[in-house]
Design an enzyme around this catalytic site. Structure first.
Site, mmCIF file in Angstrom:
data_model
loop_
_atom_site.group_PDB
_atom_site.id
_atom_site.type_symbol
_atom_site.label_atom_id
_atom_site.label_comp_id
_atom_site.label_asym_id
_atom_site.label_seq_id
_atom_site.Cartn_x
_atom_site.Cartn_y
_atom_site.Cartn_z
ATOM 1 N N ASP A 158 0.874 -1.187 0.000
ATOM 2 C CA ASP A 158 0.000 0.000 0.000
ATOM 3 C C ASP A 158 0.906 1.230 0.000
ATOM 4 O OD1 ASP A 158 -2.358 1.594 0.264
ATOM 5 O OD2 ASP A 158 -1.988 1.784 2.407
ATOM 6 N N SER A 159 0.295 2.398 -0.221
ATOM 7 C CA SER A 159 1.061 3.643 -0.160
ATOM 8 C C SER A 159 1.526 3.934 1.267
ATOM 9 C CB SER A 159 0.176 4.801 -0.609
ATOM 10 O OG SER A 159 -0.898 4.949 0.301
ATOM 11 N N CYS B 210 -4.358 -1.536 -1.831
ATOM 12 C CA CYS B 210 -4.493 -0.095 -2.074
ATOM 13 C C CYS B 210 -5.480 0.095 -3.226
ATOM 14 C CB CYS B 210 -3.128 0.481 -2.441
ATOM 15 S SG CYS B 210 -3.184 2.222 -2.890
ATOM 16 N N GLU C 79 -2.661 8.973 8.498
ATOM 17 C CA GLU C 79 -1.223 8.681 8.579
ATOM 18 C C GLU C 79 -0.592 9.423 9.764
ATOM 19 O OE1 GLU C 79 1.105 6.779 6.673
ATOM 20 O OE2 GLU C 79 -0.518 5.823 5.556
ATOM 21 N N CYS D 50 -11.031 2.962 0.184
ATOM 22 C CA CYS D 50 -9.622 3.262 0.444
ATOM 23 C C CYS D 50 -9.265 2.442 1.680
ATOM 24 C CB CYS D 50 -9.429 4.754 0.721
ATOM 25 S SG CYS D 50 -7.784 5.160 1.363
ATOM 26 N N HIS E 86 -7.261 2.880 3.962
ATOM 27 C CA HIS E 86 -7.065 3.640 5.201
ATOM 28 C C HIS E 86 -8.396 3.840 5.955
ATOM 29 C CE1 HIS E 86 -3.173 4.734 3.455
ATOM 30 N NE2 HIS E 86 -2.838 5.347 4.570
HETATM 31 N N1 DGL Z 1 -4.740 3.189 1.054
HETATM 32 C C1 DGL Z 1 -4.847 3.760 -0.209
HETATM 33 C C2 DGL Z 1 -6.045 3.385 -0.995
HETATM 34 O O1 DGL Z 1 -6.633 2.375 -0.699
HETATM 35 C C3 DGL Z 1 -4.022 4.881 -0.628
HETATM 36 C C4 DGL Z 1 -4.321 6.196 -0.128
HETATM 37 C C5 DGL Z 1 -3.340 7.248 -0.569
HETATM 38 O O2 DGL Z 1 -2.147 6.986 -0.525
HETATM 39 O O3 DGL Z 1 -3.796 8.315 -0.946
HETATM 40 O O4 DGL Z 1 -6.417 4.060 -1.913
#
Ligand code: DGL
Length: 277
Positions: A10-11, A73, A154, A187, A189
């Site tokens: 993931d990012s 992600c 984050e 997402c 997150h």
């Molecule tokens: N967790 C991510 C997603 O599912 C990435 C969010 C990001 O880096 O902007 O899109």
């Protein structure tokens, strides 16, 4: 049987939300996770940049001899799945949007008003809408991006008024204006703020794709006779910037049981190689 690890990336730390459901369902599987915490967020970046970062990370995971890559992600899944599959044709690669879209299609009817929330890139790609329509046409789908959620998460700004106000800022009109009864956390997150969303909009059904992945991973590995058996060793969590937040978030996600999860943290610099801490 194949006892090599499954590679997740993931990012940042959001993709970690996919790990506990997998550990519960497939406890013998070993995990290598890469969170690109030095370059997060991806969700507002250009597609070419996201593709470049994703290729670098996938290269690293393949060098680490993973048997499967799971793109934990949505942003990468919305933009780069085909490129990654083209580059690594011999390894199963699963994006999060496919299983999520199937689950939405199976659990919703035309009576539902379904909201998808995600990053700017995910929402602009319309990947959810087009993937859901492969399984079920005529569902009422509304989408909106919530770009400030990821930086706040984050930073660990979760259980407080700042996050609640940000949720209301993005979602009040979206939920009420479209008469939503269901929201999809598009997402990885966002499961970390699902408690806030539930508290603010108690009438909404929340669909969390992070908890749906494990079933699809089991099916893909099972079909190829690649499930692990009896050789469990430590999971490894890499971060390109091993911040305090990343470590705290691992504790938060594993609810203080990271010792039982046998995690080993490593800082990782994609250009200069790895540094153990
Ligand atoms: N967790 C991510 C997603 O599912 C990435 C969010 C990001 O880096 O902007 O899109």
């Amino acid at each position: 049987m194949d006892n090599r690890p499954i590679g997740f990336f993931d990012s940042g730390l959001g993709g970690l939300t996919c790990i506990p459901p997998l550990m519960k369902r497939l406890p013998e599987e070993r995990i290598i996770y890469f969170g690109d915490t030095a370059r997060t967020p991806y969700g507002s970046k250009a597609t070419t940049t996201i593709r470049h970062f994703s290729m670098e990370i996938a290269d690293f995971l393949v060098r680490s001899d993973v048997k499967m890559i799971v793109i934990a992600c949505n942003t990468v899944s919305a933009t780069c799945v085909d490129d990654l599959r083209e580059r690594f044709p011999n390894i199963p690669i699963l994006g999060i949007i496919e299983p999520a879209a199937r689950s939405v299609a199976e659990s919703c009817t035309t009576d539902n008003n379904i909201g998808i929330i995600g990053t700017k890139v995910t929402i602009a790609s319309r990947a959810y809408e087009s993937c859901i329509s492969k399984y079920s046409r005529d569902l009422s789908i509304y989408e909106t991006s919530c770009p400030a959620f990821v930086p706040l998460i984050e930073e660990g700004i979760i259980d407080n008024d700042i996050m609640d106000l940000t949720i209301k800022y993005y979602m009040d009109d979206f939920v009420r204006g479209n008469g939503l009864d269901t929201v999809v956390l598009g997402c990885t997150h966002y499961p970390l703020i699902s408690r806030n969303i539930r508290r603010i909009y108690p009438q909404l059904r929340i669909i969390n794709p992070s908890s749906i992945m494990a079933e699809t991973i089991e099916r893909i590995l099972g079909e190829r006779d690649m499930l692990a058996k009896g050789a469990k060793t430590d999971n490894i969590f890499y971060a390109s910037d091993l911040s305090e937040n990343f470590i705290n978030m691992i504790d938060h996600i594993f609810e203080g049981e990271s010792d039982d999860a046998k995690v080993k943290f490593l800082n990782f610099d994609l250009e200069n190689g790895e540094r153990h801490i």
